[in-house]
Motif scaffolding. Structure first.
Motif, PDB file in Angstrom:
ATOM      1  N   ASN A   1       0.846  -1.193   0.000  1.00  0.00           N
ATOM      2  CA  ASN A   1       0.000   0.000   0.000  1.00  0.00           C
ATOM      3  C   ASN A   1       0.881   1.242   0.000  1.00  0.00           C
ATOM      4  O   ASN A   1       1.740   1.397   0.866  1.00  0.00           O
ATOM      5  N   LEU A   2       0.664   2.098  -0.977  1.00  0.00           N
ATOM      6  CA  LEU A   2       1.520   3.276  -1.117  1.00  0.00           C
ATOM      7  C   LEU A   2       0.712   4.554  -0.868  1.00  0.00           C
ATOM      8  O   LEU A   2      -0.405   4.685  -1.367  1.00  0.00           O
ATOM      9  N   LYS A   3       1.308   5.435  -0.109  1.00  0.00           N
ATOM     10  CA  LYS A   3       0.732   6.779  -0.031  1.00  0.00           C
ATOM     11  C   LYS A   3       1.520   7.661  -0.985  1.00  0.00           C
ATOM     12  O   LYS A   3       2.754   7.603  -1.021  1.00  0.00           O
ATOM     13  N   ILE A   4       0.818   8.446  -1.755  1.00  0.00           N
ATOM     14  CA  ILE A   4       1.432   9.184  -2.856  1.00  0.00           C
ATOM     15  C   ILE A   4       1.109  10.669  -2.731  1.00  0.00           C
ATOM     16  O   ILE A   4      -0.016  11.040  -2.363  1.00  0.00           O
ATOM     17  N   ALA A   5       2.086  11.479  -3.076  1.00  0.00           N
ATOM     18  CA  ALA A   5       1.795  12.911  -3.277  1.00  0.00           C
ATOM     19  C   ALA A   5       1.575  13.081  -4.774  1.00  0.00           C
ATOM     20  O   ALA A   5       2.518  12.993  -5.546  1.00  0.00           O
ATOM     21  N   PRO A   6       0.325  13.287  -5.183  1.00  0.00           N
ATOM     22  CA  PRO A   6       0.059  13.342  -6.628  1.00  0.00           C
ATOM     23  C   PRO A   6       0.785  14.521  -7.269  1.00  0.00           C
ATOM     24  O   PRO A   6       0.918  15.574  -6.656  1.00  0.00           O
ATOM     25  N   SER A   7       1.261  14.305  -8.479  1.00  0.00           N
ATOM     26  CA  SER A   7       1.987  15.394  -9.144  1.00  0.00           C
ATOM     27  C   SER A   7       0.995  16.382  -9.731  1.00  0.00           C
ATOM     28  O   SER A   7      -0.141  16.016 -10.061  1.00  0.00           O
ATOM     29  N   LYS A   8       1.426  17.629  -9.871  1.00  0.00           N
ATOM     30  CA  LYS A   8       0.543  18.672 -10.362  1.00  0.00           C
ATOM     31  C   LYS A   8       0.065  18.383 -11.776  1.00  0.00           C
ATOM     32  O   LYS A   8      -1.079  18.630 -12.138  1.00  0.00           O
ATOM     33  N   GLU A   9       0.967  17.847 -12.589  1.00  0.00           N
ATOM     34  CA  GLU A   9       0.638  17.641 -14.010  1.00  0.00           C
ATOM     35  C   GLU A   9      -0.181  16.385 -14.239  1.00  0.00           C
ATOM     36  O   GLU A   9      -1.174  16.394 -14.975  1.00  0.00           O
ATOM     37  N   THR A  10       0.244  15.292 -13.619  1.00  0.00           N
ATOM     38  CA  THR A  10      -0.355  14.001 -14.007  1.00  0.00           C
ATOM     39  C   THR A  10      -1.157  13.349 -12.900  1.00  0.00           C
ATOM     40  O   THR A  10      -1.665  12.244 -13.055  1.00  0.00           O
ATOM     41  N   GLY A  11      -1.264  13.994 -11.760  1.00  0.00           N
ATOM     42  CA  GLY A  11      -2.023  13.393 -10.655  1.00  0.00           C
ATOM     43  C   GLY A  11      -1.386  12.071 -10.240  1.00  0.00           C
ATOM     44  O   GLY A  11      -0.164  11.976 -10.100  1.00  0.00           O
ATOM     45  N   PHE A  12      -2.244  11.041 -10.056  1.00  0.00           N
ATOM     46  CA  PHE A  12      -1.729   9.722  -9.662  1.00  0.00           C
ATOM     47  C   PHE A  12      -1.273   8.905 -10.869  1.00  0.00           C
ATOM     48  O   PHE A  12      -0.529   7.952 -10.737  1.00  0.00           O
ATOM     49  N   ASP A  13      -1.756   9.287 -12.076  1.00  0.00           N
ATOM     50  CA  ASP A  13      -1.498   8.468 -13.250  1.00  0.00           C
ATOM     51  C   ASP A  13      -0.011   8.345 -13.578  1.00  0.00           C
ATOM     52  O   ASP A  13       0.463   7.267 -13.938  1.00  0.00           O
ATOM     53  N   GLY A  14       0.723   9.455 -13.454  1.00  0.00           N
ATOM     54  CA  GLY A  14       2.136   9.454 -13.826  1.00  0.00           C
ATOM     55  C   GLY A  14       2.909   8.419 -13.031  1.00  0.00           C
ATOM     56  O   GLY A  14       3.614   7.577 -13.608  1.00  0.00           O
ATOM     57  N   ILE A  15       2.730   8.423 -11.722  1.00  0.00           N
ATOM     58  CA  ILE A  15       3.499   7.489 -10.883  1.00  0.00           C
ATOM     59  C   ILE A  15       2.986   6.053 -11.071  1.00  0.00           C
ATOM     60  O   ILE A  15       3.766   5.104 -11.074  1.00  0.00           O
ATOM     61  N   ALA A  16       1.672   5.934 -11.270  1.00  0.00           N
ATOM     62  CA  ALA A  16       1.114   4.595 -11.518  1.00  0.00           C
ATOM     63  C   ALA A  16       1.732   4.006 -12.781  1.00  0.00           C
ATOM     64  O   ALA A  16       2.061   2.817 -12.835  1.00  0.00           O
ATOM     65  N   GLU A  17       1.902   4.829 -13.784  1.00  0.00           N
ATOM     66  CA  GLU A  17       2.479   4.338 -15.045  1.00  0.00           C
ATOM     67  C   GLU A  17       3.917   3.878 -14.870  1.00  0.00           C
ATOM     68  O   GLU A  17       4.336   2.890 -15.473  1.00  0.00           O
ATOM     69  N   ILE A  18       4.667   4.579 -14.047  1.00  0.00           N
ATOM     70  CA  ILE A  18       6.047   4.137 -13.789  1.00  0.00           C
ATOM     71  C   ILE A  18       6.034   2.785 -13.080  1.00  0.00           C
ATOM     72  O   ILE A  18       6.726   1.851 -13.470  1.00  0.00           O
ATOM     73  N   ILE A  19       5.169   2.689 -12.049  1.00  0.00           N
ATOM     74  CA  ILE A  19       5.139   1.448 -11.252  1.00  0.00           C
ATOM     75  C   ILE A  19       4.673   0.270 -12.089  1.00  0.00           C
ATOM     76  O   ILE A  19       5.223  -0.825 -12.009  1.00  0.00           O
ATOM     77  N   MET A  20       3.664   0.476 -12.932  1.00  0.00           N
ATOM     78  CA  MET A  20       3.153  -0.666 -13.687  1.00  0.00           C
ATOM     79  C   MET A  20       4.119  -1.131 -14.772  1.00  0.00           C
ATOM     80  O   MET A  20       3.975  -2.229 -15.296  1.00  0.00           O
ATOM     81  N   SER A  21       5.130  -0.334 -15.065  1.00  0.00           N
ATOM     82  CA  SER A  21       6.089  -0.766 -16.087  1.00  0.00           C
ATOM     83  C   SER A  21       7.105  -1.786 -15.553  1.00  0.00           C
ATOM     84  O   SER A  21       7.793  -2.440 -16.309  1.00  0.00           O
ATOM     85  N   PHE A  22       7.158  -1.937 -14.221  1.00  0.00           N
ATOM     86  CA  PHE A  22       8.061  -2.967 -13.664  1.00  0.00           C
ATOM     87  C   PHE A  22       7.490  -4.357 -13.907  1.00  0.00           C
ATOM     88  O   PHE A  22       6.312  -4.608 -13.647  1.00  0.00           O
ATOM     89  N   ASP A  23       8.326  -5.288 -14.384  1.00  0.00           N
ATOM     90  CA  ASP A  23       7.854  -6.646 -14.688  1.00  0.00           C
ATOM     91  C   ASP A  23       7.345  -7.383 -13.458  1.00  0.00           C
ATOM     92  O   ASP A  23       6.451  -8.216 -13.539  1.00  0.00           O
ATOM     93  N   GLU A  24       7.942  -7.103 -12.307  1.00  0.00           N
ATOM     94  CA  GLU A  24       7.559  -7.823 -11.088  1.00  0.00           C
ATOM     95  C   GLU A  24       6.132  -7.482 -10.646  1.00  0.00           C
ATOM     96  O   GLU A  24       5.522  -8.219  -9.885  1.00  0.00           O
TER      97      GLU A  24
END
Lengths: 391, 157
Positions: free
Chosen positions: B65-88
């Motif tokens: 479970n991650l707590k996130i500070a959403p970015s101004k430009e992309t909200g939660f999507d930007g960081i979610a996209e980085i995380i989902m790109s990991f194969d694990e």
């Protein structure tokens, strides 16, 4: 003790149920995949179970009135009026019984005397013939045929009527064939019966389970309510087999006798089950709809697969059974079932367990998951193929 | 349409012929409907539901479970996209409630998973905190029981 002398001869001589026999063999084997049971695979819907639990928590565990909780009889009256368009007085025309089975037994015993004749369509559920014999009356089997979609033809009934005919059993939707009686054919039947003193025992336990067209109760046809005993129950529609709860509706003078017999033999149906049944009738429509849709998909899956294998199968429109012909295999029903069980560990019921005219057919139940059904069908296919019997 | 999806979501291995029979339509119609659903991205794939505990492959799964500070430009999507790109990473979802992203990952060992969290997730910009919960036992997944199937008690009458 010489028990042979002691036992009731009529009862001792009744032949045991042919369904039982195959269950017993199957129970001894490992890895059996069964398509043989006659009860839903769904558990009773949770809200119905919960209602029963609540009444147990409150300690509402007393006898009910002999005829059943009045609130349940009122709910049954409302339900039957809603579904069949027939009205019954909850106080004098409805009796709550221990399953539809008890209701059938009561109807037969309340009406029959030695010498009476009872018309019983075959193939049909196994209880009508032996219970009739126990009263001293004579069962008269009426053949229904695959080419008539296993419906009961009015001319068959007309030809069987004698001055001794007291009762016609009408078990539709039918176990084991899945046949139904559409309105037009019920009308023809009613034409034969009106103007006689013959009563109808209409066993409508599967009435909620029809596919494509709505069930019609013969009691709803003009002039028929006064000569009909409508029997049904909660087992099949609401997946409540183990609760043992059914009911009979009919003319007050007959119901009075049924109730008298019920009062002496049973006292009253289980009270907890009766509370649950009220909930089923008042809030169970969606559950029934869901289960019916599920059965319907399985039904089409099986009929399609059997026909592809060359086991021709008329389209069953009710209950949860299909009744394919196995004549193309050259085997008898018993032989087919026995070999299928020993060679492929698939249990189905030989058609002749439901009357002589069921010979050449088998009963397959679809009270099983799609996964279970497809596995069983694959085994049946392999059985036919290995014996060079596939189309 | 949704009936077909309902059946497939439960068992994707039924043949088109079987599906056609169940739905009272033709095989061609079923094939066409499935193709349309796949093309529209409604059906995203077909997978076996594996109970890895029954195999000799040792795997551990954790929900983080991650707590996130959403970015101004992309909200939660930007960081979610980085995380989902990991194969694990098996799944990533944005959650309501006490934390923001739920990430499910599978690794060969507890240490593997812990290191992944420490080295890959925690340092990401915007990740405020992580809480790792290891799966100890699976009882049911996607509607299928992972415990032993209950015996059919019917067939007594």
């Amino acid at each position: 003790m010489n028990y042979d002398k002691l036992l009731n001869r009529t009862l001792a001589e009744l032949k045991p149920s042919g369904i039982r026999k195959f269950f017993d063999i199957a129970a001894e084997m490992e890895d059996v995949i069964s398509l043989s049971v006659g009860e839903p695979d769904f558990a009773t819907p949770w809200h119905i179970r919960q209602t029963a639990i609540h009444t147990l928590e409150k300690g509402r565990t007393w006898y009910s009135p002999n005829a059943g909780l009045l609130r349940l009889r009122e709910a049954i009256a409302a339900y039957v009026a809603r579904h069949d368009g027939v009205t019954y007085d909850p106080k004098t025309e409805i009796l709550v019984t221990v399953g539809g089975s008890e209701a059938i037994d009561l109807c037969l015993r309340a009406l029959l005397s030695p010498g009476d004749e009872v018309l019983i369509p075959e193939p049909s559920f196994v209880c009508y013939d032996p219970l009739t014999r126990l009263t001293g009356a004579t069962p008269v089997p009426l053949t229904t045929r695959a080419e008539d979609a296993f419906r009961l033809k009015a001319e068959t009934v007309r030809a069987a009527i004698t001055p001794h005919t007291k009762l016609l059993v009408l078990p539709f939707p039918n176990n084991p064939t899945g046949a139904i009686m559409p309105r037009e054919e019920l009308e023809e039947l009613a034409d034969v019966l009106r103007g006689t003193d013959i009563m109808v025992l209409s066993d409508e336990i599967y009435s909620e389970l029809t596919y494509g067209r709505e069930h019609v109760s013969i009691a709803s046809l003009p002039g028929m309510q006064e000569r009909t005993l409508l029997v049904s129950g909660f087992s099949k529609a609401f997946a409540m087999t183990g609760w043992r709860l059914g009911y009979a509706c009919g003319p007050a003078p007959v119901m009075k006798l049924l109730t008298k017999l019920h009062q002496y033999a049973i006292m009253c149906a289980p009270t907890t089950a009766q509370h649950a049944a009220i909930e089923a009738l008042e809030n169970g429509d969606e559950d029934v709809l869901h289960m019916r849709e599920e059965y319907d998909m399985r039904r089409r899956l099986i009929v399609d697969a059997l026909n592809r294998m060359g086991l021709t199968c008329f389209e069953p429109e009710g209950a949860f059974y299909v009744f394919p012909s196995i004549r193309s295999t050259g085997m008898t029903s018993e032989e087919f079932c026995h070999r299928l069980l020993t060679e492929k560990h698939v249990a189905v019921i030989p058609g002749n367990a439901f009357g002589d005219c069921g010979e050449g057919f088998i009963r397959i139940s679809y009270c099983y998951s799609v996964k279970h059904i497809t596995e069983a069908l694959e085994r049946i296919h392999a059985f036919l193929e290995e014996n060079g019997l596939c189309k | 349409m949704d009936k077909l999806l309902k059946i497939l979501a439960k068992d994707a291995r039924l043949t088109n012929a079987q599906l056609a029979a169940m739905l009272n339509t033709t095989e061609a119609d079923v094939a066409e409907r499935i193709a349309t659903l796949e093309k529209a991205g409604v059906i995203r794939g077909y997978q076996a539901l594996v109970d890895w505990d029954k195999t000799d492959r040792e795997l551990v799964t954790a929900e983080i479970n991650l707590k996130i500070a959403p970015s101004k430009e992309t909200g939660f999507d930007g960081i979610a996209e980085i995380i989902m790109s990991f194969d694990e990473v098996e799944s990533v979802s944005l959650m309501s409630g006490g934390y923001d992203l739920s990430v499910i990952i599978t690794g060969r060992s507890f240490k593997d998973v812990a290191m992944f969290v420490a080295k890959r997730l925690s340092p990401l910009d915007g990740v405020l905190s992580t809480a790792t919960h290891f799966v100890l036992k699976r009882y049911k997944e996607r509607g299928v029981l992972f415990t032993n199937e209950e015996k059919d008690e019917r067939g007594q009458v």
